[in-house]
Design an enzyme around this catalytic site. Sequence first.
Site, PDB file in Angstrom:
ATOM      1  CB  CYS A   3      -0.776   0.104   1.187  1.00 51.54           C
ATOM      2  SG  CYS A   3      -2.005   1.419   1.460  1.00 51.54           S
ATOM      3  CB  CYS A 333     -18.148  -7.622  14.629  1.00 49.74           C
ATOM      4  SG  CYS A 333     -19.076  -6.484  15.503  1.00 49.74           S
TER       5      CYS A 333
END
Length: 375
Positions: A3, A333
């Site tokens: 990235c 989550c």
Amino acid sequence: MQCSYLDAGTCRSCTLMGTPYPRQVEAKEGRCRELLGEQPQLRWLPAVRSAESGYRNKAKMVVGGTARRPTLGILDAGGRGVDLRRCGVCTPGIRAALPVIARSIARAGLEPYDVPSRRGELKNVLVTESPTGELMVRFVLRSRQQLGALRRELQQLRRELPQAVVVTANLLPEHRAVVEGETEVPLTERTTLRMPMGAVDLDLRPQSFFQTNSPVARALYAQVAEWVDEAAPASAWDLYCGVGGFALHCAAPGRRVTGVEVSAEAVESARSAARAAGLQDVEFLAGDATRFALDAAEAPDLVVVNPPRRGIGAELRQWLERSRVRHVVYSSCNPATLAADLAAMPSLRPVRARVLDMFPQTEHVEVVTLLERAG
């Protein structure tokens, strides 16, 4: 995954970037196993892995810069826009759409909101991609002042971006650290995005929650449906049902399924999907999941819960512990709150669990657990 934004120190959101992906998944599995503890009856299934990049089906972009040269991404410490339109975790369809949207902002003369001075109109752009490639594009504005300019630009935007089948303006007048406001102004005839999820097509409206990783969400729904079919309940609840993903996948002839969700818009999406699929004995109610359970005349055979990160809370877990519910499927989550909730429900023992990596390159993880009442 490489990235350029991380290498340049521009964005550090992906905290695991640079860690080999297999090690990321192993660490997430290890953390979930440690939190749930060693239990002889608990069988862990192999983790569901994601693509390392290009997986995120929703981009939440802060708009900065100027009307002529807008940035789409984040703000730096001084409140200036940092452009992240080539973010590698977003789907290729979203990455291709962001430059088109930026040109549209410039043509329309939409003035980005300046946080330090609290001036300007356009705060955020939210883009969601369906597995079909269709897009929902939402412009978050401070007021209705530039709605006219946005409407005039709409035809050109859709010529350049025909995948944008749902376009809206969301109004967020307050100076608050939130992404969107309560008022949605449709700009296109279509107001829902169709999300094919294997056995069922879901309908997504602008303010409805949906999992950010479509392939892994499809695997999650399939796993839960498999467990529910094995348990063969005559009745089931889907609490915190969102747009109805679990409820719709768990529907079966002769099985009564009720979904409960606080968002009325999400409930309308779920009802629409149920009608389109021709599903019988499935209903969706708008309301608080805990209140619904506490007020119910009788308990179902099985309950699916998919709460926010804070977990299901003391009242609902106490109700589940005292109830006659035979099975609970808990999708979480946040494995830390999952572990805390399970510890408070000792009569419901975890017998299966599976990690699903919804969020590569980050510490976040989804884990789903099948609970069975002891005795």
